[in-house]
Design a protein around this motif. Sequence first.
Motif, PDB file in Angstrom:
ATOM      1  N   UNK A   2       0.831  -1.188   0.000  1.00 20.16           N
ATOM      2  CA  UNK A   2       0.000   0.000   0.000  1.00 20.16           C
ATOM      3  C   UNK A   2       0.873   1.248   0.000  1.00 20.16           C
ATOM      4  N   UNK A   3       0.506   2.242  -0.832  1.00 19.64           N
ATOM      5  CA  UNK A   3       1.231   3.510  -0.872  1.00 19.64           C
ATOM      6  C   UNK A   3       0.259   4.634  -0.560  1.00 19.64           C
ATOM      7  N   UNK A   4       0.729   5.618   0.184  1.00 19.59           N
ATOM      8  CA  UNK A   4      -0.074   6.793   0.508  1.00 19.59           C
ATOM      9  C   UNK A   4       0.718   8.036   0.148  1.00 19.59           C
ATOM     10  N   UNK A   5       0.002   9.152  -0.022  1.00 18.46           N
ATOM     11  CA  UNK A   5       0.695  10.398  -0.318  1.00 18.46           C
ATOM     12  C   UNK A   5       1.253  10.996   0.957  1.00 18.46           C
ATOM     13  N   UNK A   6       2.132  11.953   0.787  1.00 16.98           N
ATOM     14  CA  UNK A   6       2.695  12.676   1.927  1.00 16.98           C
ATOM     15  C   UNK A   6       1.971  14.006   2.059  1.00 16.98           C
ATOM     16  N   UNK A   7       1.960  14.544   3.247  1.00 17.74           N
ATOM     17  CA  UNK A   7       1.351  15.847   3.477  1.00 17.74           C
ATOM     18  C   UNK A   7       2.137  16.920   2.726  1.00 17.74           C
ATOM     19  N   UNK A   8       1.425  17.929   2.233  1.00 16.71           N
ATOM     20  CA  UNK A   8       2.049  19.078   1.569  1.00 16.71           C
ATOM     21  C   UNK A   8       1.488  20.341   2.202  1.00 16.71           C
ATOM     22  N   UNK A   9       2.050  21.487   1.856  1.00 20.20           N
ATOM     23  CA  UNK A   9       1.528  22.739   2.415  1.00 20.20           C
ATOM     24  C   UNK A   9       0.092  22.985   1.954  1.00 20.20           C
ATOM     25  N   UNK A  10      -0.243  22.568   0.738  1.00 21.23           N
ATOM     26  CA  UNK A  10      -1.614  22.753   0.240  1.00 21.23           C
ATOM     27  C   UNK A  10      -2.564  21.725   0.844  1.00 21.23           C
ATOM     28  N   UNK A  11      -2.062  20.530   1.099  1.00 23.48           N
ATOM     29  CA  UNK A  11      -2.897  19.455   1.637  1.00 23.48           C
ATOM     30  C   UNK A  11      -2.191  18.840   2.856  1.00 23.48           C
ATOM     31  N   UNK A  12      -2.227  19.541   3.984  1.00 23.10           N
ATOM     32  CA  UNK A  12      -1.478  19.097   5.163  1.00 23.10           C
ATOM     33  C   UNK A  12      -1.979  17.796   5.777  1.00 23.10           C
ATOM     34  N   UNK A  13      -3.229  17.406   5.458  1.00 24.38           N
ATOM     35  CA  UNK A  13      -3.748  16.169   6.031  1.00 24.38           C
ATOM     36  C   UNK A  13      -3.045  14.942   5.485  1.00 24.38           C
ATOM     37  N   UNK A  14      -2.585  14.977   4.238  1.00 21.72           N
ATOM     38  CA  UNK A  14      -1.833  13.860   3.657  1.00 21.72           C
ATOM     39  C   UNK A  14      -2.533  12.529   3.828  1.00 21.72           C
ATOM     40  N   UNK A  15      -1.750  11.493   3.842  1.00 20.61           N
ATOM     41  CA  UNK A  15      -2.215  10.133   4.125  1.00 20.61           C
ATOM     42  C   UNK A  15      -3.393   9.661   3.281  1.00 20.61           C
ATOM     43  N   UNK A  16      -3.460  10.082   2.028  1.00 20.05           N
ATOM     44  CA  UNK A  16      -4.456   9.565   1.090  1.00 20.05           C
ATOM     45  C   UNK A  16      -3.878   8.306   0.470  1.00 20.05           C
ATOM     46  N   UNK A  17      -4.640   7.221   0.440  1.00 23.84           N
ATOM     47  CA  UNK A  17      -4.160   5.992  -0.191  1.00 23.84           C
ATOM     48  C   UNK A  17      -4.066   6.234  -1.696  1.00 23.84           C
ATOM     49  N   UNK A  18      -2.870   6.042  -2.255  1.00 25.22           N
ATOM     50  CA  UNK A  18      -2.634   6.287  -3.677  1.00 25.22           C
ATOM     51  C   UNK A  18      -2.552   4.986  -4.473  1.00 25.22           C
ATOM     52  N   UNK A  19      -2.190   3.907  -3.817  1.00 23.93           N
ATOM     53  CA  UNK A  19      -2.068   2.628  -4.502  1.00 23.93           C
ATOM     54  C   UNK A  19      -2.196   1.519  -3.473  1.00 23.93           C
ATOM     55  N   UNK A  20      -3.000   0.549  -3.793  1.00 22.95           N
ATOM     56  CA  UNK A  20      -3.204  -0.628  -2.947  1.00 22.95           C
ATOM     57  C   UNK A  20      -3.891  -1.669  -3.816  1.00 22.95           C
ATOM     58  N   UNK A  21      -4.088  -2.856  -3.278  1.00 22.16           N
ATOM     59  CA  UNK A  21      -4.773  -3.895  -4.038  1.00 22.16           C
ATOM     60  C   UNK A  21      -6.169  -3.434  -4.446  1.00 22.16           C
ATOM     61  N   UNK A  22      -6.839  -2.695  -3.575  1.00 19.48           N
ATOM     62  CA  UNK A  22      -8.164  -2.150  -3.862  1.00 19.48           C
ATOM     63  C   UNK A  22      -8.178  -0.703  -3.398  1.00 19.48           C
TER      64      UNK A  22
END
Length: 158
Positions: A2-22
């Motif tokens: 599973x891969x998730x995004x990192x927080x950025x200044x525009x989107x500080x919440x981060x942790x969106x799943x970007x890739x996984x089996x589903x």
Amino acid sequence: MEKANKATSQRPQGDRIMDAQLVTIKLPSFIKQLKSEKAWKKSDRNSITVFKSGGISIVLIALHKGAEMAKHTSEGIVSVQVLKGELRFKLNEQAVKLRKGYLLKLNGGVPHSLQAKKETIFLLTITAIAGNNQANHHSNTTLEQDKLNGMSVIRETI
């Protein structure tokens, strides 16, 4: 894996799943988020990558009326699916009008541009081409030829 995004200044919440089996992508939530961010209020567009894996990226893009994406190319095969609004998609001297519910496919390496005729939201999918660039094999491809070969989807010539 599973891969998730990192927080950025525009989107500080981060942790969106970007890739996984589903991966489930809640487009209405992402559209609401795009339209609430500073980039949407201060610019003519905003976008967010909703899925990214080694061979494919899916980006949700929102454009204000009149916003343009200047002539550019992509190495991978591109699809544009309009969820809301209307785009004028231009390839050389050919142009097509894409509205809600329309889907367009374009070979990699083909220069194109687009303009939002209304406030528009669309999904951009770019697939990687392993080995050789498909554009080398289809350098004379046009939207009309693609339509004749069953490669282009519903479209309307302007």
